[in-house]
Design a protein around this motif. Structure first.
Motif, PDB file in Angstrom:
ATOM      1  N   SER A 305       0.809  -1.230   0.000  1.00  0.00           N
ATOM      2  CA  SER A 305       0.000   0.000   0.000  1.00  0.00           C
ATOM      3  C   SER A 305       0.840   1.277   0.000  1.00  0.00           C
ATOM      4  CB  SER A 305      -0.961  -0.004   1.190  1.00  0.00           C
ATOM      5  OG  SER A 305      -1.952  -0.980   1.025  1.00  0.00           O
ATOM      6  N   GLN A 595      -9.580   5.250   8.410  1.00  0.00           N
ATOM      7  CA  GLN A 595     -10.803   4.703   7.830  1.00  0.00           C
ATOM      8  C   GLN A 595     -10.604   3.266   7.365  1.00  0.00           C
ATOM      9  OE1 GLN A 595     -13.627   6.720   4.858  1.00  0.00           O
ATOM     10  NE2 GLN A 595     -12.376   5.413   3.533  1.00  0.00           N
ATOM     11  N   GLN A 596      -9.517   3.006   6.639  1.00  0.00           N
ATOM     12  CA  GLN A 596      -9.322   1.676   6.066  1.00  0.00           C
ATOM     13  C   GLN A 596      -9.116   0.618   7.143  1.00  0.00           C
ATOM     14  OE1 GLN A 596     -10.648   2.602   3.278  1.00  0.00           O
ATOM     15  NE2 GLN A 596      -9.309   1.286   2.077  1.00  0.00           N
ATOM     16  N   THR A 667     -17.895   5.434   9.857  1.00  0.00           N
ATOM     17  CA  THR A 667     -17.049   4.345   9.356  1.00  0.00           C
ATOM     18  C   THR A 667     -17.422   3.028  10.015  1.00  0.00           C
ATOM     19  OG1 THR A 667     -15.243   5.942   9.007  1.00  0.00           O
ATOM     20  CG2 THR A 667     -14.670   3.603   9.006  1.00  0.00           C
ATOM     21  N   PHE A 688     -11.267  -3.777   0.698  1.00  0.00           N
ATOM     22  CA  PHE A 688     -10.955  -2.432   1.182  1.00  0.00           C
ATOM     23  C   PHE A 688      -9.495  -2.070   0.924  1.00  0.00           C
ATOM     24  CE2 PHE A 688     -14.651  -3.128   4.215  1.00  0.00           C
ATOM     25  CZ  PHE A 688     -15.502  -2.328   3.479  1.00  0.00           C
ATOM     26  N   LEU A 689      -8.616  -3.049   1.004  1.00  0.00           N
ATOM     27  CA  LEU A 689      -7.201  -2.795   0.737  1.00  0.00           C
ATOM     28  C   LEU A 689      -6.974  -2.501  -0.734  1.00  0.00           C
ATOM     29  CD1 LEU A 689      -4.357  -2.791   2.023  1.00  0.00           C
ATOM     30  CD2 LEU A 689      -4.202  -5.213   1.454  1.00  0.00           C
ATOM     31  N   SER A 692      -7.796   1.194  -1.935  1.00  0.00           N
ATOM     32  CA  SER A 692      -7.287   2.312  -1.135  1.00  0.00           C
ATOM     33  C   SER A 692      -6.726   3.438  -2.001  1.00  0.00           C
ATOM     34  CB  SER A 692      -6.223   1.813  -0.156  1.00  0.00           C
ATOM     35  OG  SER A 692      -5.171   1.161  -0.842  1.00  0.00           O
ATOM     36  N   GLN A 695      -9.374   5.617  -3.718  1.00  0.00           N
ATOM     37  CA  GLN A 695     -10.061   6.440  -2.728  1.00  0.00           C
ATOM     38  C   GLN A 695      -9.294   7.727  -2.429  1.00  0.00           C
ATOM     39  OE1 GLN A 695     -11.748   4.653   0.874  1.00  0.00           O
ATOM     40  NE2 GLN A 695     -11.546   2.658  -0.110  1.00  0.00           N
TER      41      GLN A 695
END
Length: 773
Positions: A305, A595-596, A667, A688-689, A692, A695
């Motif tokens: 990430s 958030q993540q 969230t 979700f990863l 990222s 987003q």
């Protein structure tokens, strides 16, 4: 009688294809997420030129001359006057609230002082916290105000006299990306960045599923006990699919955005294959090391990430600290991006990309060897191991009241290793690890080449002025432009300044001597820093020449300056005044990290979690528990680390937490609503990863809202980070109060209400599913 399939590569590939077609998550991850990222990023960057950046004007002169300056700003293609406040305090409020990104101040008696030759000052302030938009705003303000000053001088408001001595002027010539299109640079960089995340976690999911729901023993049996065959057969279907996805990305880059490819195609094709092999092997390796799907995916995410920063995409490698440079060298993305920009964007000779190609090949080979070795090492345990479908790691009795649910949720987080790591440990690790590539903030001593064809005292003064600037340093003294360009292609320098023959003669004659400045505008941050450093050094020397023989504060020097420029144009950055890259990107990334990690942790706890007897107290109690559990991360990211790293901290702590509270609640409710529909806990981590990076660019910070189409901005508000990043940064970095960020605060509370309703409905549906079937 049907023959028994023979163990080997083909059998492993067949087994993997069948599993991928049956699995609900893998098609979404491999095909859906990359295509969604392409669509989102294509929409975000569909307006490649920033226009309509908001400006407010404070006019205390109210004369025809002042109106000329205002009309020049209004005519700028990149600026738009949105308000005419009465004073500077109101202008500052407009910038803090986001109504405008810049302000222009024209003082009282401006026209009178201009006609008297007093060189009055026009001041433009622009918000440099949003660094991308700030560069466009400052250039637009400078061009507009200097054009107005020239028009006023030509109209006779100032009585120009012949210069006693000439001046120096730098002419910028971009060798690549002449349009200086930041969108093209980001699109070419971001699509491979998104893909490398998906590649690594897809490989991790495919391998890790053998420890979770499938059978490691059966996998190895299909390969005849050969770890090389087992690994190659498992990853080949993904390899084929991602080759096709690389082709789609290429079509988007060249077809949709019209970004040409200038380099060696066979070399880049091989590099793309090595890039895919490297991240497939890395994702598999991390699963084979941890032997636990959720933990392996979290570790994979921790590495891939932040690679956007370590690869030199966001901040140049030459400006990073030692840790970021050495760690980034271990990432295949660093070397692939170096080749991509060198070949695709710049069209460098093949030999110029030989070093990153060799590094990429070595890393790919290393990760493959380590993955095979690790699979071979665990092979004996696989013969006797059984793979079971595990239920929830944290069985808990349903609670009827709010207090019981609150306490139970705390116990579940603290007792669940994966969730505890995601919610409590990951923010600490990211807080230290993520900012490392950016902590030097600004570029210093960027190497440049000088081609001195004048060989005079003045040309020597120019070279000394460059070395004394601090921003650039003369690393190469070339005899010819061809020699300097060769140094540019080899990466020894990033720009070239030419000093033509007769430069000193033209200055002594009172003419303007033009100095050509050649630079690679592919990496726009380097280009802007280098161009600004060279221009500043030359402008300082030129000002010294203009006032030669006069005291700097004397009337003769002032008269010389007034004749050269009747008005003093001051372009002043505010909020992040040094233009630090870490101060710009890291605070926004911190909010997205909160958030993540919270989304992943909450969704994992919801899958197979509390079989709530009463959904309403369960949903509320869990959300309040998540709010209290998030307090350490909020304090770390909003209070502690900004002070440790030297970011601006103008906001009041109560206002920060007033904004943070609905952000965390919204969230949590979103995570609960999403988690109710997942069958497996790792699905939350995977999805979700993988999303990222898109987003970060749809929230209107890294890429300005003025350049994002309205439908995309509307769609971006699916995630609470949209309002939270804008509001928290304005409070913390710009000192805004809650009234000035009221739209963000209101938006977060509305999202809290909407996602609460969805979480409650999802909990009721989950309860019914467990009760009746």
């Amino acid at each position: 009688m049907a023959s028994v399939p023979k163990p080997g590569f083909r059998l492993v590939v067949t087994r993997e294809w069948r599993w991928m077609l049956r699995d609900r998550v893998m098609p979404i991850l491999v095909l859906g997420v990359p295509l969604l990222a392409v669509i989102v990023l294509t929409a975000v960057f569909s307006h490649q030129v920033m226009r309509g950046l908001g400006v407010v004007v404070v006019d205390d002169d109210r004369t025809p001359t002042a109106a000329t300056f205002i009309e020049s700003v209004a005519a700028s293609p990149t600026l738009a006057i949105v308000a005419r406040p009465a004073d500077l305090s109101a202008a500052a409020r407009a910038i803090r609230s986001g109504e405008a990104g810049a302000a222009v101040y024209i003082p009282a008696n401006f026209e009178r002082d201009l006609q008297a030759g007093r060189r009055p000052q026009v001041t433009a302030f622009y918000n440099q916290q949003a660094l991308t938009a700030a560069g466009v705003a400052s250039q637009g303000l400078s061009d507009a105000l200097h054009a107005a000053a020239s028009h006023v001088a030509a109209a006779g408001h100032s009585a120009p006299s012949r210069h006693r001595i000439g001046t120096l002027a730098v002419e910028q010539i971009a060798l690549t990306n002449p349009e200086r299109n930041y969108a093209q640079y980001l699109v070419r960089a971001l699509l491979p960045v998104v893909l490398h995340i998906v590649v690594a976690i897809s490989a991790g999911y495919a391998v890790g599923s053998e420890f979770r729901r499938r059978s490691l023993r059966a996998w190895l049996a299909c390969a005849g006990g050969n770890p090389i065959t087992a690994l190659a057969g498992k990853l080949t279907p993904l390899f084929i699919l991602f080759i096709g996805m690389m082709g789609v990305l290429t079509l988007v880059i060249e077809g949709v955005f019209g970004i040409p490819f200038r380099g060696d195609l066979p070399m880049m094709l091989v590099a793309a294959l090595l890039f895919l092999i490297a991240y497939l092997a890395l994702g598999a390796l991390l699963q084979l090391v941890t032997r636990e799907l959720a933990t392996g995916l979290a570790l994979t995410g921790l590495i891939v990430s932040p690679a956007f920063g370590f690869a030199g995409v966001g901040f140049p490698v030459i400006g990073m600290n030692s840790f970021a440079q050495y760690f980034g060298a271990l990432l295949p993305l660093r070397w692939y991006m170096s080749m991509l920009f060198g070949q695709a964007a710049c069209g460098l000779p093949v030999q110029a990309s030989a070093q990153p190609f060799a590094a990429l090949a070595c890393l790919a080979a290393l990760f493959v060897i380590l993955a095979v070795w690790r699979l071979h090492a665990i092979q004996p345990t696989a013969r006797s191991a059984r793979t079971l479908e595990r239920g929830p790691e944290d069985p808990a009795l349903p609670q009827r009241d709010f207090g019981g649910v609150f306490a139970t949720e705390w116990r579940r987080v603290l007792s669940n290793r994966s969730v505890f790591s995601t919610l409590m440990l990951a923010p600490l690790i990211y807080g230290i690890y993520y900012p490392q590539p950016y902590l030097t903030q600004i570029l210093h001593e960027v190497p440049v080449a000088v081609v001195d064809n004048d060989l005079t005292h003045l040309s020597q003064d120019i070279v000394q002025a460059l070395d004394a600037s601090g921003t650039v340093r003369v690393a190469v003294r070339a005899q010819t432009l061809e020699e300097a360009r060769a140094a540019l292609q080899r990466g020894k320098v990033f720009a070239i300044l030419g000093i033509p023959p007769g430069t000193e003669r033209d200055v002594l004659k009172g003419d303007i001597a033009h100095l050509p400045f050649y630079a690679d505008a592919t990496y726009l941050l380097i280009f802007k820093a280098t161009a600004a450093g060279v221009a500043s050094a030359v402008a300082t020397l030129s000002a010294d020449l203009t006032s030669l023989g006069a005291r700097s504060e004397g009337s003769l020097a002032k008269a010389s300056l007034a004749s050269a420029s009747p008005a003093d144009i001051l372009i002043q950055p505010i909020f992040n005044p040094t233009g630090g890259y870490a101060s710009y990107i890291v605070p926004a990334a911190f909010v997205l990290i909160i958030q993540q990690t919270l989304l992943m942790g909450v969704a994992m706890l919801t899958v197979g979690g509390l079989a709530a007897y009463r959904p309403l107290p369960t949903v509320i109690g869990r959300a309040v528990a998540h709010l209290t559990l998030s307090l350490p991360a909020l304090a770390l990211f909003l209070v502690v680390l900004p002070r440790v790293y030297g970011f601006s901290t103008l906001g009041q702590t109560p206002a920060l937490f007033a904004l943070a509270a609905p952000f965390i609640l919204a969230t949590s409710f979103l995570g609960q609503a999403a988690g109710a529909w997942f069958k497996q806990r790792e699905t939350a981590v995977l999805l979700f990863l993988a999303t990222s990076i898109p987003q970060l660019f749809v929230v209107g910070f890294a890429w300005p809202r003025e350049a994002i189409p309205a439908p995309v901005l509307t769609a971006s508000r699916i995630f609470p980070s949209d309002f939270a990043i804008d509001g928290l940064l304005r409070v913390n970095q710009m000192g805004a109060d809650l009234n000035e960020v009221w739209p963000d605060w209101r938006g977060l509370w509305l999202m809290t209400l909407v996602y609460f309703i969805l979480a409650w409905l999802s909990a009721r549906w989950l309860q019914g599913r467990r009760t009746y079937g």
